[in-house]
Scaffold this active site. Structure first.
Site, PDB file in Angstrom:
ATOM      1  N   ALA A  85       0.741 -33.143  -2.726  1.00 47.93           N
ATOM      2  CA  ALA A  85       1.812 -32.145  -2.797  1.00 47.93           C
ATOM      3  C   ALA A  85       1.418 -30.927  -1.981  1.00 47.93           C
ATOM      4  O   ALA A  85       0.234 -30.670  -1.749  1.00 47.93           O
ATOM      5  CB  ALA A  85       2.078 -31.750  -4.250  1.00 47.93           C
ATOM      6  N   ASP A  86       2.420 -30.192  -1.566  1.00 46.39           N
ATOM      7  CA  ASP A  86       2.179 -28.929  -0.878  1.00 46.39           C
ATOM      8  C   ASP A  86       3.301 -27.974  -1.251  1.00 46.39           C
ATOM      9  O   ASP A  86       4.458 -28.385  -1.377  1.00 46.39           O
ATOM     10  CB  ASP A  86       2.132 -29.120   0.637  1.00 46.39           C
ATOM     11  CG  ASP A  86       1.570 -27.892   1.345  1.00 46.39           C
ATOM     12  OD1 ASP A  86       0.366 -27.633   1.185  1.00 46.39           O
ATOM     13  OD2 ASP A  86       2.335 -27.192   2.025  1.00 46.39           O
TER      14      ASP A  86
END
Length: 206
Positions: A85-86
């Site tokens: 995830a970012d």
């Protein structure tokens, strides 16, 4: 009762993402990517020139997923789905990363003060040469924050490993007038969307 073999790899150093995965009962093992080394990070988080914020956060998340899977194979680890995830904060088309120092943290919060900005979190799961990905957007409105409060907040450790220079689950909560979207997404992992991705990848939650 969940079937066996449902463990995943989480390729993130974020303690918030670990807490959120535990909250929905996901069994995971950490698979860390290098961020600081002589050879540089495994995945660069520097935006490309004129790259739109949503395109940026999706690209970085995909690159992390592909890199983490390669690391899993190189290390001959048990083959499992990899979750990456970012999160990025954006305002006026500008991407706000993690502040490098007090001056940058103060500048970011002054920019966000009294305005609505967007928090984008992209989540990807890579498994068996397939990638499932989604991006969640939340709108966050800050009250007008006096400079002395911003400067006081920036003496804390809290702003410096967070996109945009603040933690929604920390003392910065006193700045927030309104949220439209996902609280967990602002923390770094939108749980509703993440659960849907896990199920698409064959991982049961309940």
């Amino acid at each position: 009762m969940k079937p066996s073999g449902q463990k995943i790899y989480l390729a993130s150093k974020s303690p918030r993402r670990r807490e959120l995965l535990r909250q929905i009962g996901v069994d995971f093992e950490l698979l860390m990517l290098r961020e600081d080394s002589v050879r540089g990070p495994d995945v660069s988080e520097i935006p490309h020139p004129d790259e739109p914020s949503e395109q940026y956060v999706e690209r970085v998340t995909r690159e992390k997923a592909v890199c983490a899977r390669q690391i899993m194979l190189w290390r001959r680890l048990p083959v499992r789905p990899v979750l990456t995830a970012d999160t990025t904060v954006t305002i006026d088309g500008r991407i706000l990363g993690k502040p490098a120092d007090v001056t940058e943290a103060v500048s970011m919060l002054q920019l966000l003060s009294g305005r609505t900005h967007q928090v984008l979190t992209s989540v990807a799961i890579h498994h068996d040469d397939q990638t499932w990905q989604t991006t969640q957007r939340s709108d966050v409105t800050f009250a007008k924050i006096p400079d002395r409060i911003i400067e006081s907040y920036c003496t804390l450790q809290e702003p410096y490993d967070k996109a945009g220079g603040y933690a929604v689950q920390g003392q910065a909560a006193i700045f927030i007038q309104n949220i439209a979207g996902s609280y967990s997404g602002i923390m770094g992992l939108p749980l509703f969307e993440t659960a849907q991705l896990l199920q698409q990848a064959g991982i049961r939650i309940l």
